[in-house]
Write a protein that holds these residues in place. Structure first.
Motif, PDB file in Angstrom:
ATOM      1  N   LEU A   1       0.790  -1.384  -0.030  1.00  8.70           N
ATOM      2  CA  LEU A   1       0.162  -0.030   0.064  1.00  8.70           C
ATOM      3  C   LEU A   1       0.862   1.105   0.013  1.00  8.70           C
TER       4      LEU A   1
ATOM      5  N   GLY B   1       0.912   5.433  -0.060  1.00  6.31           N
ATOM      6  CA  GLY B   1       0.598   6.670   0.180  1.00  6.31           C
ATOM      7  C   GLY B   1       1.444   7.782  -0.617  1.00  6.31           C
TER       8      GLY B   1
ATOM      9  N   ARG C   1      -3.440   7.159  -3.537  1.00  5.45           N
ATOM     10  CA  ARG C   1      -3.398   5.899  -2.725  1.00  5.45           C
ATOM     11  C   ARG C   1      -3.268   4.754  -3.674  1.00  5.45           C
TER      12      ARG C   1
END
Length: 276
Positions: free
Chosen positions: A42, A44, A65
């Motif tokens: 993940l 960001g 994101r």
């Protein structure tokens, strides 16, 4: 990574895996196929872009994101990575036009690249993407900056190595060149959620230039500045666990519709973590 990756999309305002050794061990910290053949990450990625010209200033903000599925297979003495974007929520806002947004449907196909033992990338395949999503994402940037450079040898606590990464891309109507020089220093072991991880800190410099056409207007931009951050390496699994990376750059942008050059300042943050 940005790591990268922001091509300053200010024109709408104006025109409308590794084998990880613990510090002091004899095992080399170098890329190879990790214990898990498929790993999720993940990401960001946020940036604030400040522009000044003729005594006036304005700013835009960008945030993305990203969810990635990384598949690892052997390739020579390193590995091949097939990186598929499985989730994207991206938004670019400025005071003059409606926000620009993008999701994963705007990207077709994976980024495929190989890494040698130290992490030097060779791009084999890039995805197809719309012009809007290219403001947030660069396939070439993912291949060259997602994974940190490693020393390819055993390292001890306090030991450092330096790497230069330079690459060019031609995506979304803009050709860009990125050059980073990074010093990595082994800080020691860190325990996160019961896992023993290797903590490596980084400092460096980055220079980025780009030119092309956005929103029907020609532009030419150049920025440079400093970077700092760290990454955590999963010693047991032999794979990247997480990355934190900040940069501050400044420079100028020339656009066909503006009578004077714009002063540009870019503050960006990138956070990456392995998902369960």
């Amino acid at each position: 990574m940005k790591l990268r990756r922001w091509t300053v999309a200010a024109l709408p305002i104006l025109s409308a895996c590794a084998t990880g050794g613990a510090p002091g061990s004899a095992r080399a910290l170098a890329y190879g196929v990790p214990a898990a053949a498929t790993v999720g990450y993940l990401v960001g990625d946020t940036a604030r872009v400040e522009l000044q010209a003729a005594g006036q200033s304005f700013a835009l903000s960008a945030a993305a994101r990203e969810g990635w599925r990384m598949e690892f297979t052997p390739a020579g003495d390193g590995l091949r990575v097939t990186a598929t974007l499985v989730d994207l929520d991206a938004r670019l806002t400025n005071p003059m036009t409606p926000p620009a947004t993008a999701d994963e449907s705007a990207v077709t196909g994976p980024v495929v690249f190989t890494l040698d033992r130290r992490g030097k990338a060779t791009v084999e395949r890039l995805p197809q993407m719309t012009a809007v999503v290219s403001q947030f994402l660069s396939g070439t940037g993912v291949a060259n900056s997602f994974f940190p450079r490693l020393p390819g040898r055993a390292v001890a606590r306090g030991e450092s190595w330096v790497d230069t990464v330079e690459y060019t891309s031609d995506e979304g109507g803009a050709a860009s060149t990125t050059r980073t020089v990074t010093t990595y220093t082994v800080a020691g072991d860190s325990v996160v959620d019961g896992e023993t991880l290797l903590l490596v800190r980084s400092t460096g410099t980055s220079a980025q230039s780009s030119a092309g056409t956005i929103a029907g207007t020609d532009f030419d931009q150049s920025v440079e500045g400093t970077t700092s951050g760290h990454f955590l390496w999963d010693l047991a699994g032999g794979v990247l666990h997480s990355v934190a990376y900040d940069s501050e750059m400044s420079g100028s942008m020339e656009v066909a519709i503006a009578p004077v050059a714009l002063a540009v300042r870019v503050l960006s943050k990138v956070r990456v973590r392995k998902t369960p």
